[in-house]
Design an enzyme around this catalytic site. Structure first.
Site, PDB file in Angstrom:
ATOM      1  N   HIS A 113       8.390  -1.185   0.375  1.00 48.79           N
ATOM      2  CA  HIS A 113       8.834   0.147   0.798  1.00 48.79           C
ATOM      3  C   HIS A 113       8.523   1.153  -0.314  1.00 48.79           C
ATOM      4  CE1 HIS A 113      11.162   3.080   2.985  1.00 48.79           C
ATOM      5  NE2 HIS A 113      11.738   3.414   1.843  1.00 48.79           N
ATOM      6  N   LYS A 134      -0.783   2.615  -6.116  1.00 47.55           N
ATOM      7  CA  LYS A 134      -1.317   1.875  -7.269  1.00 47.55           C
ATOM      8  C   LYS A 134      -0.310   0.849  -7.783  1.00 47.55           C
ATOM      9  CE  LYS A 134      -4.671   4.013 -10.232  1.00 47.55           C
ATOM     10  NZ  LYS A 134      -4.850   5.063 -11.215  1.00 47.55           N
ATOM     11  N   SER A 140      -4.125  -2.262   2.750  1.00 42.75           N
ATOM     12  CA  SER A 140      -4.481  -2.427   1.336  1.00 42.75           C
ATOM     13  C   SER A 140      -3.542  -3.416   0.630  1.00 42.75           C
ATOM     14  CB  SER A 140      -4.518  -1.080   0.598  1.00 42.75           C
ATOM     15  OG  SER A 140      -3.237  -0.536   0.485  1.00 42.75           O
TER      16      SER A 140
END
Ligand code: GRF
Length: 198
Positions: free
Chosen positions: A113, A176, A17
């Site tokens: 990360h 997000k 993603s």
């Protein structure tokens, strides 16, 4: 003369993603990087199909088929040189890069990360945040050096941790934040990229 785009490769192992977010951003003509190659160490990574759908060249390298980490990284290095790559983004690349490889790409490898580094290097960051009772969590884009999750921080994004949060809700909240943060970080690094050092 306008600066040319920095030739960038993305290393993945799974979902992809973040790779997709970077590839979409790079399609904008004003974005300072272009994605010229996606490499996965896992031939089953769903991200490979996402990259192919975007007409980005992909290489699947099965690390189980290559005996040593150094040999695997040397093969990957060759692919990167063959594609004239200048900058590398690790995006869910679940394999530690060898010191040899890292030394070949000084300040030219980025990683994302899921924690506010230097807190919680390594795995299971959401669980560790909950166990510690932290009020804030987030993600970090940093340069890769020889220390795991230890290179200089480029940018971070923060979110609040509520009493109802679980590892699943934290994972969604952080994810997000990750996509826009990685896009902003790559733009920052690529726009000040020193082509003369190549
Ligand atoms: C991200 O949460 C990233 O922080 C971590 O691995 C995950 C990769 O997700 N290093 P995706 O493959 O980019 O969807």
């Amino acid at each position: 003369m306008p600066r040319r785009k920095v030739r960038t490769a993305i290393l993945i192992s799974g979902r992809g993603s973040n790779m997709l977010a970077l590839a979409k951003a790079a399609m904008n003509s004003n974005f300072p990087a272009e994605i010229v190659l996606v490499i996965s160490n896992n031939p089953e990574a769903p991200g490979l199909q996402l990259a192919t759908d975007m007409h980005i060249p992909v290489i699947a390298m099965d690390h189980l088929q290559v005996k040593s980490r150094k040999k695997f990284d040397a093969k990957m290095h060759k692919h990167l040189l063959d594609h004239q790559v200048e900058l590398i983004c690790c995006a869910g690349y679940m394999r530690i890069l060898s010191p040899w490889f890292v030394s070949k790409w000084p300040r030219r490898i980025l990683n994302i990360h899921p924690s506010l580094l230097p807190k919680y290097k390594g795995l299971h960051t959401h669980q560790r945040v909950l166990e510690a009772g932290d009020t804030h969590h987030g993600c970090t884009v940093h340069y890769v050096n020889e220390e795991l999750d230890g290179g200089d921080v480029i940018l971070q994004a923060k979110t609040k941790v509520n009493s109802e949060d679980t590892t699943e809700t934290l994972s969604m909240k952080v994810q997000k934040l990750e996509h826009p943060l990685y896009v902003k970080s790559l733009a920052k690094v690529a726009s000040s990229f020193d082509f003369s050092i190549l």
